[in-house]
Design a protein around this motif. Structure first.
Motif, short mmCIF file in Angstrom:
data_model
loop_
_atom_site.label_atom_id
_atom_site.label_comp_id
_atom_site.label_asym_id
_atom_site.label_seq_id
_atom_site.Cartn_x
_atom_site.Cartn_y
_atom_site.Cartn_z
N PHE A 14 0.84 -1.20 0.00
CA PHE A 14 0.00 0.00 0.00
C PHE A 14 0.88 1.25 0.00
N SER A 15 1.85 1.26 0.90
CA SER A 15 2.73 2.44 1.03
C SER A 15 3.49 2.71 -0.26
N THR A 16 4.01 1.67 -0.88
CA THR A 16 4.75 1.83 -2.13
C THR A 16 3.87 2.42 -3.23
N ALA A 17 2.66 1.88 -3.37
CA ALA A 17 1.75 2.37 -4.41
C ALA A 17 1.37 3.82 -4.16
N VAL A 18 1.15 4.17 -2.89
CA VAL A 18 0.74 5.54 -2.57
C VAL A 18 1.90 6.52 -2.75
N ARG A 19 3.10 6.11 -2.35
CA ARG A 19 4.26 7.02 -2.43
C ARG A 19 4.80 7.17 -3.84
N THR A 20 4.85 6.08 -4.61
CA THR A 20 5.51 6.14 -5.91
C THR A 20 4.55 6.19 -7.09
N ASP A 40 7.08 -7.93 -15.82
CA ASP A 40 6.34 -8.40 -14.65
C ASP A 40 5.10 -9.16 -15.11
N SER A 41 4.98 -10.41 -14.68
CA SER A 41 3.81 -11.20 -15.05
C SER A 41 2.91 -11.49 -13.85
N SER A 42 3.20 -10.87 -12.70
CA SER A 42 2.36 -11.08 -11.53
C SER A 42 1.00 -10.41 -11.76
N PRO A 43 -0.04 -10.88 -11.09
CA PRO A 43 -1.35 -10.28 -11.31
C PRO A 43 -1.41 -8.85 -10.78
N ALA A 44 -2.29 -8.07 -11.37
CA ALA A 44 -2.53 -6.70 -10.87
C ALA A 44 -3.17 -6.81 -9.49
N LEU A 45 -2.77 -5.93 -8.59
CA LEU A 45 -3.30 -5.95 -7.23
C LEU A 45 -4.05 -4.65 -6.94
N VAL A 46 -5.15 -4.79 -6.22
CA VAL A 46 -6.00 -3.65 -5.90
C VAL A 46 -6.24 -3.61 -4.40
N GLY A 47 -6.08 -2.43 -3.81
CA GLY A 47 -6.38 -2.21 -2.41
C GLY A 47 -7.37 -1.08 -2.26
N VAL A 48 -8.25 -1.21 -1.28
CA VAL A 48 -9.27 -0.20 -1.04
C VAL A 48 -9.19 0.25 0.41
N VAL A 49 -9.15 1.55 0.62
CA VAL A 49 -9.16 2.10 1.97
C VAL A 49 -10.23 3.19 2.05
N PRO A 81 -0.46 -6.27 -16.13
CA PRO A 81 0.11 -7.21 -15.15
C PRO A 81 1.15 -6.50 -14.29
N GLY A 82 1.13 -6.82 -13.00
CA GLY A 82 2.10 -6.24 -12.08
C GLY A 82 1.74 -4.87 -11.55
N SER A 83 0.66 -4.28 -12.04
CA SER A 83 0.31 -2.94 -11.56
C SER A 83 -0.30 -3.03 -10.16
N ARG A 84 -0.20 -1.93 -9.43
CA ARG A 84 -0.74 -1.82 -8.08
C ARG A 84 -1.65 -0.60 -8.04
N VAL A 85 -2.87 -0.80 -7.55
CA VAL A 85 -3.84 0.28 -7.50
C VAL A 85 -4.38 0.37 -6.08
N VAL A 86 -4.34 1.56 -5.50
CA VAL A 86 -4.96 1.82 -4.21
C VAL A 86 -6.04 2.86 -4.43
#
Length: 122
Positions: A14-20, A40-49, A81-86
């Motif tokens: 979460f911190s990495t996605a928010v900061r960078t 990067d072939s890892s799945p996209a990750l989503v966080g909700v706050v 793929p590999g993206s991070r979304v908060v």
């Protein structure tokens, strides 16, 4: 519902996605988007706050989180793929329909991608 493999769970992620990541907001939501690497072939990750300060009642916070997760589950195929979304819910999200949240998510994700392509954060 958002599958477990696509949920952002670790605090440092979460911190990495928010900061960078690139950030864009509306009166209902703020989206932080961190693009995945080219190999990067890892799945996209989503966080909700949804902060307690924005929406004080737990039942309302949980409803907003469920709606946002549902909206994002329908849009997972659009994420690289590999993206991070908060996604951070704001006070305006309380009482908003899923369709309104979906429009906001689509618009904000597109704006964040444009920022990321240009190499700018905000």
């Amino acid at each position: 519902m958002l599958d477990a493999e696509h949920r952002l769970l670790r605090g440092e992620d979460f911190s990495t996605a928010v900061r960078t990541g690139a950030r864009r907001g509306s009166r209902r939501l703020v989206v932080h988007y961190c693009a995945g690497g080219s190999g990067d072939s890892s799945p996209a990750l989503v966080g909700v706050v949804v902060p307690k300060k924005q929406i004080p009642l737990a039942t309302h916070r949980n409803r907003v989180k469920r709606r946002i997760r549902g909206v994002m589950a329908a849009r997972l195929t659009r994420l690289e793929p590999g993206s991070r979304v908060v996604i951070r819910g704001l006070a305006g999200a309380d009482g908003a329909s899923s369709a309104e949240l979906g429009r906001d998510v689509d618009l904000l994700l597109e704006r964040c991608r444009e920022l990321a392509r240009r190499g700018r954060r905000r």
